[in-house]
Scaffold this motif. Structure first.
Motif, short mmCIF file in Angstrom:
data_model
loop_
_atom_site.label_atom_id
_atom_site.label_comp_id
_atom_site.label_asym_id
_atom_site.label_seq_id
_atom_site.Cartn_x
_atom_site.Cartn_y
_atom_site.Cartn_z
N VAL A 58 0.80 -1.22 0.00
CA VAL A 58 0.00 0.00 0.00
C VAL A 58 0.84 1.28 0.00
CG1 VAL A 58 -1.88 -1.17 1.21
CG2 VAL A 58 -0.18 0.11 2.54
N GLY A 59 2.15 1.14 0.06
CA GLY A 59 3.01 2.31 0.15
C GLY A 59 2.91 3.24 -1.03
N ASP A 60 2.51 2.72 -2.20
CA ASP A 60 2.40 3.55 -3.40
C ASP A 60 0.99 4.12 -3.59
OD1 ASP A 60 5.04 3.15 -4.02
OD2 ASP A 60 4.65 1.41 -5.31
N VAL A 61 0.04 3.76 -2.73
CA VAL A 61 -1.31 4.32 -2.84
C VAL A 61 -1.24 5.80 -2.45
CG1 VAL A 61 -3.68 4.23 -1.98
CG2 VAL A 61 -2.38 2.11 -2.29
N ARG A 62 -1.82 6.63 -3.26
CA ARG A 62 -1.72 8.08 -3.05
C ARG A 62 -2.23 8.48 -1.67
NH1 ARG A 62 -5.00 12.27 -5.78
NH2 ARG A 62 -5.81 10.58 -7.06
N GLY A 63 -1.42 9.25 -0.94
CA GLY A 63 -1.82 9.74 0.37
C GLY A 63 -1.66 8.76 1.51
N CYS A 64 -1.23 7.54 1.22
CA CYS A 64 -1.08 6.52 2.25
C CYS A 64 0.33 6.55 2.82
CB CYS A 64 -1.40 5.14 1.68
SG CYS A 64 -1.30 3.80 2.90
N SER A 108 1.36 1.95 12.05
CA SER A 108 0.16 2.70 11.71
C SER A 108 0.13 2.93 10.21
CB SER A 108 0.13 4.06 12.42
OG SER A 108 -0.08 3.90 13.79
N VAL A 109 -1.00 2.59 9.60
CA VAL A 109 -1.20 2.86 8.18
C VAL A 109 -2.19 4.02 8.08
CG1 VAL A 109 -1.88 1.92 5.94
CG2 VAL A 109 -0.77 0.43 7.64
N HIS A 110 -1.67 5.20 7.75
CA HIS A 110 -2.49 6.42 7.69
C HIS A 110 -3.06 6.61 6.29
CE1 HIS A 110 -0.86 7.81 11.59
NE2 HIS A 110 0.29 7.32 11.17
N TYR A 111 -4.35 6.94 6.23
CA TYR A 111 -4.95 7.19 4.91
C TYR A 111 -5.81 8.45 4.90
CZ TYR A 111 -8.93 4.67 7.03
OH TYR A 111 -9.96 4.25 7.86
N ARG A 112 -5.54 9.38 5.81
CA ARG A 112 -6.31 10.62 5.87
C ARG A 112 -6.23 11.40 4.57
NH1 ARG A 112 -8.69 12.94 9.91
NH2 ARG A 112 -7.63 11.55 11.38
N ARG A 113 -5.07 11.36 3.90
CA ARG A 113 -4.89 12.11 2.65
C ARG A 113 -5.16 11.28 1.41
NH1 ARG A 113 0.74 14.33 2.23
NH2 ARG A 113 1.31 12.33 3.13
N VAL A 141 -6.47 0.50 0.35
CA VAL A 141 -5.60 0.47 1.53
C VAL A 141 -6.10 -0.58 2.51
CG1 VAL A 141 -4.77 1.79 3.51
CG2 VAL A 141 -4.99 2.90 1.26
N ARG A 142 -7.40 -0.56 2.78
CA ARG A 142 -7.96 -1.53 3.73
C ARG A 142 -7.72 -2.96 3.27
NH1 ARG A 142 -11.64 0.21 7.41
NH2 ARG A 142 -12.24 2.42 7.38
N ASP A 143 -7.98 -3.21 1.99
CA ASP A 143 -7.79 -4.56 1.46
C ASP A 143 -6.33 -4.98 1.54
OD1 ASP A 143 -10.48 -4.68 0.92
OD2 ASP A 143 -10.27 -4.25 -1.23
N GLY A 144 -5.44 -4.03 1.25
CA GLY A 144 -4.02 -4.34 1.30
C GLY A 144 -3.55 -4.71 2.69
N VAL A 145 -4.02 -3.96 3.68
CA VAL A 145 -3.63 -4.24 5.06
C VAL A 145 -4.19 -5.59 5.50
CG1 VAL A 145 -3.88 -3.50 7.46
CG2 VAL A 145 -3.42 -1.80 5.67
#
Length: 268
Positions: free
Chosen positions: A129-135, A145-150, A159-163
Motif C-alpha cells: 500500500v506504500g504507493d497508494v496516493r496519500g497513504c 500505523s497505516v495512515h490514509y487521511r490524505r 488500503v484496507r484490502d491491502g492491510v
C-alpha cells in the motif's frame, strides 16, 4: 455494548455534578489522548503540536499536589514525550505498550517479542500500500500505523484490502485495529489504553478518581474501565461512545482542563 445511537450529553450542562465527583481532596488522575484531544487533528502524523492553551492547562494540573496527569496515545513513547514536553506528566505510548512513570520506562514484554515480525510486516505493507496516493506506513517500533487521511476516498478500500491481505483476521500474532483514518497493526495481546490506565493508577499513590478525555475509537477502551465515580469525556459528537459526557470540539478541551484545575484548587 453501547447503543450506536447514544450520544453523551454536553459536559457544560453537568458541571455541578462533575465538580461533586472530582472533589477537592486530591487523588485525581487525569488521562488524555494526544491527537484530536491535546492537539488538533492534522493531515499527516508529523504535524500535530500540543495546543498552547492545553500546555498551560496541563502545567496547572501537574502543579497541583493531588493531581497526576497522564498522556495516553497510539504514538510511540519518545515521539509523544517530545510533543508534550510538560514536566511531571506520565506517559503511555503505543496504546500503553510503552509506559513511563516515576522516571522509569517499561515495555510490555510480550509486545517486545513481536518486533522482528513487525519489521517484516512493515516491508510487506510498504510494498502493498506504500504507493497508494496519500497513504503512509508509520513504524512505531512496537506497532505500525497505516495512515490514509490524505488518500482519495476512491482508494481507501485499496488500503484496507491491502492491510487485511498482509495481516488477515486469523493472524495468530498480530491484529488490526481501526482509528480515525488509520489502521493500527498491533501485537495480538490483551492490552490497550484501558489496561494502561488501570496499570498506571495501580502503581501511582493515592488515586481515588479518574478523568479521561479522548476523541478516537481506541479511547473507548479507556472509557470502558472507568467506575461510576470517574468521569469520561469524549471530544466530538460522540455517537456510540461509552463516555459520560462530551465536549464538541478540540478547542473546548483546554477550557475544560482549566476548569478541572480550578475545581481541585477549590476556586470553582
Amino acid at each position: 455494548m453501547v447503543d450506536a445511537e447514544r450520544r453523551p450529553p454536553r459536559i457544560d450542562d453537568h458541571l455541578e455534578t462533575v465538580a461533586s465527583s472530582l472533589g477537592t481532596d486530591g487523588g485525581l488522575f487525569v488521562g488524555l489522548d494526544f491527537d484530536g484531544t491535546l492537539s488538533p487533528i492534522a493531515s499527516t502524523p508529523d504535524e500535530p503540536e500540543l495546543a498552547a492553551a492545553c500546555r498551560d492547562a496541563l502545567a496547572a494540573l501537574v502543579a497541583h499536589p493531588g493531581v497526576t496527569v497522564g498522556v495516553v496515545s497510539g504514538r510511540a513513547l519518545a515521539d509523544l514525550k517530545e510533543r508534550v514536553g510538560v514536566e511531571g506528566v506520565v506517559y503511555a505510548g503505543n496504546h500503553g505498550l510503552e509506559l513511563e512513570h516515576r522516571g522509569e520506562t517499561e515495555v510490555h514484554p510480550a509486545a517486545a517479542t513481536h518486533r522482528p515480525h513487525l519489521r517484516e510486516v512493515r516491508r510487506e505493507l510498504e510494498g502493498r500500500v506504500g504507493d497508494v496516493r496519500g497513504c503512509e506506513v508509520e513504524d512505531k517500533d512496537l506497532t505500525l500505523s497505516v495512515h490514509y487521511r490524505r488518500t482519495p476516498p476512491a482508494l481507501v478500500e485499496n488500503v484496507r484490502d491491502g492491510v487485511r491481505d498482509v495481516v488477515p483476521e486469523d493472524d495468530p500474532d498480530l491484529r488490526v485495529n481501526e482509528g480515525k483514518a488509520v489502521l493500527e497493526v498491533r501485537p495480538a495481546i490483551d492490552w490497550d489504553k484501558g489496561s494502561a490506565i488501570l496499570y498506571l493508577v495501580e502503581h501511582l499513590e493515592g488515586v481515588r478518581r479518574i478523568v479521561y478525555v479522548g476523541d478516537d475509537v481506541t479511547d473507548e477502551d479507556a472509557f470502558d474501565v472507568l467506575d461510576d465515580e470517574d468521569v469520561g469525556v469524549h471530544v466530538g459528537p460522540g455517537h456510540g461512545s461509552a463516555a459520560d459526557y462530551r465536549v464538541d470540539s478540540q478547542d473546548e478541551v483546554a477550557p475544560f482542563l482549566s476548569w478541572v484545575a480550578d475545581v481541585v484548587d477549590g476556586s470553582s
